[in-house]
Design an enzyme around this catalytic site. Structure first.
Site, PDB file in Angstrom:
ATOM      1  N   ARG A  72      -1.510  -8.731  13.418  1.00  0.00           N
ATOM      2  CA  ARG A  72      -0.085  -8.710  13.747  1.00  0.00           C
ATOM      3  C   ARG A  72       0.316  -7.266  14.052  1.00  0.00           C
ATOM      4  O   ARG A  72       0.201  -6.397  13.182  1.00  0.00           O
ATOM      5  CB  ARG A  72       0.709  -9.269  12.563  1.00  0.00           C
ATOM      6  CG  ARG A  72       2.189  -9.205  12.746  1.00  0.00           C
ATOM      7  CD  ARG A  72       2.949  -9.953  11.646  1.00  0.00           C
ATOM      8  NE  ARG A  72       4.364  -9.777  11.891  1.00  0.00           N
ATOM      9  CZ  ARG A  72       5.193  -9.089  11.112  1.00  0.00           C
ATOM     10  NH1 ARG A  72       4.770  -8.550   9.988  1.00  0.00           N
ATOM     11  NH2 ARG A  72       6.445  -8.947  11.436  1.00  0.00           N
ATOM     12  N   HIS A 116      10.179  -4.370  15.686  1.00  0.00           N
ATOM     13  CA  HIS A 116       9.947  -3.969  14.295  1.00  0.00           C
ATOM     14  C   HIS A 116      10.743  -2.681  14.056  1.00  0.00           C
ATOM     15  O   HIS A 116      10.172  -1.620  13.824  1.00  0.00           O
ATOM     16  CB  HIS A 116       8.444  -3.796  14.038  1.00  0.00           C
ATOM     17  CG  HIS A 116       8.053  -3.907  12.592  1.00  0.00           C
ATOM     18  ND1 HIS A 116       7.148  -4.840  12.114  1.00  0.00           N
ATOM     19  CD2 HIS A 116       8.448  -3.207  11.503  1.00  0.00           C
ATOM     20  CE1 HIS A 116       6.999  -4.691  10.807  1.00  0.00           C
ATOM     21  NE2 HIS A 116       7.769  -3.701  10.410  1.00  0.00           N
ATOM     22  N   GLU A 161      11.961  -8.827   9.974  1.00  0.00           N
ATOM     23  CA  GLU A 161      12.935  -8.525   8.927  1.00  0.00           C
ATOM     24  C   GLU A 161      14.281  -8.054   9.493  1.00  0.00           C
ATOM     25  O   GLU A 161      14.704  -6.915   9.244  1.00  0.00           O
ATOM     26  CB  GLU A 161      12.369  -7.497   7.938  1.00  0.00           C
ATOM     27  CG  GLU A 161      11.098  -7.974   7.251  1.00  0.00           C
ATOM     28  CD  GLU A 161      10.719  -7.169   6.014  1.00  0.00           C
ATOM     29  OE1 GLU A 161      11.400  -6.179   5.699  1.00  0.00           O
ATOM     30  OE2 GLU A 161       9.731  -7.541   5.348  1.00  0.00           O
ATOM     31  N   ASN A 291       7.804 -12.731   4.936  1.00  0.00           N
ATOM     32  CA  ASN A 291       7.333 -11.465   4.368  1.00  0.00           C
ATOM     33  C   ASN A 291       7.748 -11.444   2.901  1.00  0.00           C
ATOM     34  O   ASN A 291       8.929 -11.591   2.590  1.00  0.00           O
ATOM     35  CB  ASN A 291       7.996 -10.266   5.061  1.00  0.00           C
ATOM     36  CG  ASN A 291       7.540 -10.106   6.510  1.00  0.00           C
ATOM     37  OD1 ASN A 291       6.743 -10.889   7.022  1.00  0.00           O
ATOM     38  ND2 ASN A 291       8.042  -9.073   7.162  1.00  0.00           N
ATOM     39  N   TYR A 293       7.191  -9.526  -1.042  1.00  0.00           N
ATOM     40  CA  TYR A 293       6.635  -8.448  -1.872  1.00  0.00           C
ATOM     41  C   TYR A 293       6.967  -8.591  -3.355  1.00  0.00           C
ATOM     42  O   TYR A 293       6.120  -8.372  -4.207  1.00  0.00           O
ATOM     43  CB  TYR A 293       7.135  -7.079  -1.374  1.00  0.00           C
ATOM     44  CG  TYR A 293       6.526  -6.723  -0.047  1.00  0.00           C
ATOM     45  CD1 TYR A 293       5.322  -6.037   0.022  1.00  0.00           C
ATOM     46  CD2 TYR A 293       7.128  -7.114   1.147  1.00  0.00           C
ATOM     47  CE1 TYR A 293       4.736  -5.742   1.238  1.00  0.00           C
ATOM     48  CE2 TYR A 293       6.560  -6.825   2.370  1.00  0.00           C
ATOM     49  CZ  TYR A 293       5.363  -6.144   2.417  1.00  0.00           C
ATOM     50  OH  TYR A 293       4.778  -5.858   3.621  1.00  0.00           O
ATOM     51  N   GLU A 368       3.582 -11.053   6.024  1.00  0.00           N
ATOM     52  CA  GLU A 368       3.363  -9.792   5.294  1.00  0.00           C
ATOM     53  C   GLU A 368       3.303 -10.073   3.808  1.00  0.00           C
ATOM     54  O   GLU A 368       4.117 -10.832   3.280  1.00  0.00           O
ATOM     55  CB  GLU A 368       4.516  -8.797   5.497  1.00  0.00           C
ATOM     56  CG  GLU A 368       4.456  -8.008   6.755  1.00  0.00           C
ATOM     57  CD  GLU A 368       5.563  -6.951   6.832  1.00  0.00           C
ATOM     58  OE1 GLU A 368       5.944  -6.385   5.787  1.00  0.00           O
ATOM     59  OE2 GLU A 368       6.040  -6.714   7.948  1.00  0.00           O
TER      60      GLU A 368
HETATM   61  C1  NOJ Z   1       8.327  -4.732   5.371  1.00  0.00           C
HETATM   62  C2  NOJ Z   1       8.215  -4.138   6.722  1.00  0.00           C
HETATM   63  O1  NOJ Z   1       8.158  -5.106   7.718  1.00  0.00           O
HETATM   64  C3  NOJ Z   1       7.104  -3.122   6.859  1.00  0.00           C
HETATM   65  O2  NOJ Z   1       7.358  -2.368   7.992  1.00  0.00           O
HETATM   66  C4  NOJ Z   1       7.032  -2.282   5.604  1.00  0.00           C
HETATM   67  O3  NOJ Z   1       6.143  -1.219   5.733  1.00  0.00           O
HETATM   68  C5  NOJ Z   1       6.649  -3.167   4.452  1.00  0.00           C
HETATM   69  N1  NOJ Z   1       7.623  -4.216   4.288  1.00  0.00           N
HETATM   70  C6  NOJ Z   1       6.529  -2.442   3.123  1.00  0.00           C
HETATM   71  O4  NOJ Z   1       7.737  -1.917   2.766  1.00  0.00           O
END
Ligand code: NOJ
Length: 486
Positions: A72, A116, A161, A291, A293, A368
């Site tokens: 990607r 992006h 995002e 995405n 985290y 992600e």
């Molecule tokens: C989301 C983003 O899409 C990416 O650019 C970023 O580096 C990562 N999260 C980590 O923060």
């Protein structure tokens, strides 16, 4: 669109390419922002980044050696169309053609994100995302990219995002262009929704109705401080509206949640939403990109002054949570990554199940997931990034559990293929499974990369302790990774 499950890794243009002023590339809002003193930690910029613009062949060889099935990447809009409008820059387009050809030659499916976060500066000067015209410019750029690159792309992603583009860019100002105007942030959000719809239409007009298109959303997983408290549950609902449904709503349902309009009525009257916009925003999505985290913890705030905000979205006295001034974000319990984000793999499973429940016919793709840690290079040159391996292991296991439970997840994408420019944190945070030495620009696969390669190769999840003993990429891999003659 692929039907099976693919293992991939991701990067984004401004974070890895460098070559910021080469071959006719125009400035983007991130060039301007990063070059503004005090905006990015350490004064770091994407001028050189991981130098991927010059090392793309070596990087694709590395991807092949790792066995990646998809990659990607994002297109830098100002590299291919320097001011965001007008004629294309042939040298910029040629770069992406070469890169995509190389991926295809190695049987790596290219997932191409059109935006992006790097808006051409000229478009920001004309008002940026709060200006409706930006959505039309984006659609034209999408059409041109479909025409120029379409035969090589496995899946298009319009926006990455958009929540960050709108709310970190225009409300809290921790991202480019660094504006702190809540009403403009909501207008930006709407124009991003519109841009997504228009771009999807433009891509399909160029390449056919069947062309696979997606958007990658950072769908926030928000928990209440007290699950028994109606006020805290209400705070969660408010954050879900301004954090998630502000995009999920238009893109998947063709509407904004009523509560979002109500919660933000004192900020804007939403008159920027024109008749037909919400029909345009809602286009078939072949996969919804997710995405993920970490999670957040909230409660309704009763104190004086601004509600405390440990939301992991950067420090600013202006909040990105427009209209949600009385929601407090509490620190979430450890463990944490180097970003200070809590590690919560079970919440990824929860998220995939929740999305599947809300949108049962919508295939998903993890676009992600990954973690920054303080990496140490061992005397033997290896990077034993055990914590990252554990993060991947637990999160991939969560994805596989969701799949077993019947959720249609079409793949997993590690963030990131290599260390890169982590926005406001510059090069201080390393998300790569491949280390980049910023002095020499040398790439070294970390244990997490070798571990991921095993996952792809064998379909099983080796133990964390096994990672350090996995062989480094060797002669056989070099052969597999040999670049094509193009
Ligand atoms: C989301 C983003 O899409 C990416 O650019 C970023 O580096 C990562 N999260 C980590 O923060």
């Amino acid at each position: 669109m692929w039907e099976d499950f693919r293992w991939g890794a991701a990067t984004a243009a401004y974070q890895v390419e460098g070559a910021a002023r080469e071959d006719g590339r125009g400035p983007s809002i991130w060039d301007t922002f990063a070059h503004t003193p005090g905006k990015v930690l350490g004064g770091d910029t994407g001028d050189v980044a991981a130098d991927h613009y010059h090392r793309w062949q070596e990087d694709v060889a590395l991807m092949a050696a790792l066995g990646l099935q998809s990659y990607r990447l994002s297109v830098s809009w100002s590299r291919v169309q320097s001011g965001g409008r007008g004629p294309l820059n042939p040298a910029g387009v040629a770069f992406y053609r070469r890169l995509l050809d190389e991926l295809v030659a190695h049987d790596i499916a290219p997932v191409v994100t059109l935006y992006h976060w790097d808006l051409p500066q000229e478009l920001e000067d004309a008002g940026g995302w709060p200006n409706r015209e930006t959505a039309y410019a984006f659609a034209e750029y999408a059409r041109l990219m479909a025409r120029e690159l379409g035969d090589r792309v496995a899946l298009w992603t319009t926006l990455n995002e958009p929540w960050c583009s709108a709310f970190l860019g225009y409300a809290s100002g921790v991202h480019a262009p660094g504006r702190t105007e809540p009403a403009a942030a909501l207008a930006a959000a709407h124009h991003l929704n519109l841009a997504h719809g228009l771009a999807t239409q433009a891509i399909r007009a160029e390449l056919g109705e069947h062309t696979p298109v997606s958007a990658a959303l950072n769908v926030h997983v928000t928990h209440p401080a007290d699950p028994e408290s109606a006020a805290d549950l209400e705070a969660v609902a408010q954050i879900n509206a301004v954090g998630n449904h502000v995009f999920l709503g238009p893109m998947l349902d063709g509407s904004y949640p009523t509560r979002l309009l109500r919660d933000t009525a004192h900020v804007t009257d939403w008159s920027f939403v024109e008749p037909g916009d919400l029909t345009t925003a809602r286009q078939r999505m072949d996969v919804l990109g997710v995405n993920y985290y970490s999670t957040q913890l909230v409660r309704r705030y009763g104190g004086d002054g601004p509600a405390p905000r440990a939301d992991g979205h950067g420090a600013s006295s202006a909040s990105p949570w427009v209209g949600a001034d009385t929601v407090e974000f509490l620190p979430v319990a450890p463990p944490h990554t180097a970003m200070g984000w809590n590690v919560a793999p079970e919440a990824l499973e929860e998220l995939l199940l929740a999305l599947d429940n809300a949108y049962p016919d919508q295939p998903l793709l993890v676009t992600e997931n990954g973690a920054a840690y303080e990496d140490v290079v061992a005397p033997d040159g290896r990077i034993h990034d055990q914590a990252r391996v554990a993060y991947y292991r637990d999160h991939i296991a969560a994805v596989l559990r969701a799949r077993e439970a019947g959720v249609d997840v079409r793949g997993y994408t590690a963030w990131s293929l290599m260390d890169n420019f982590e926005w406001g944190y510059g090069y201080s945070k390393r998300f790569g499974i491949v280390r980049v030495d910023y002095e020499t620009l040398e790439r070294t696969p970390k244990d997490s990369a070798l571990w991921y390669r095993e996952v792809i190769r064998t379909g099983r999840l080796p133990g964390v302790e096994e990672a350090a003993a996995l062989p480094v990429l060797g002669a056989g891999d070099a052969h597999a990774a040999q670049s094509s003659d193009r």
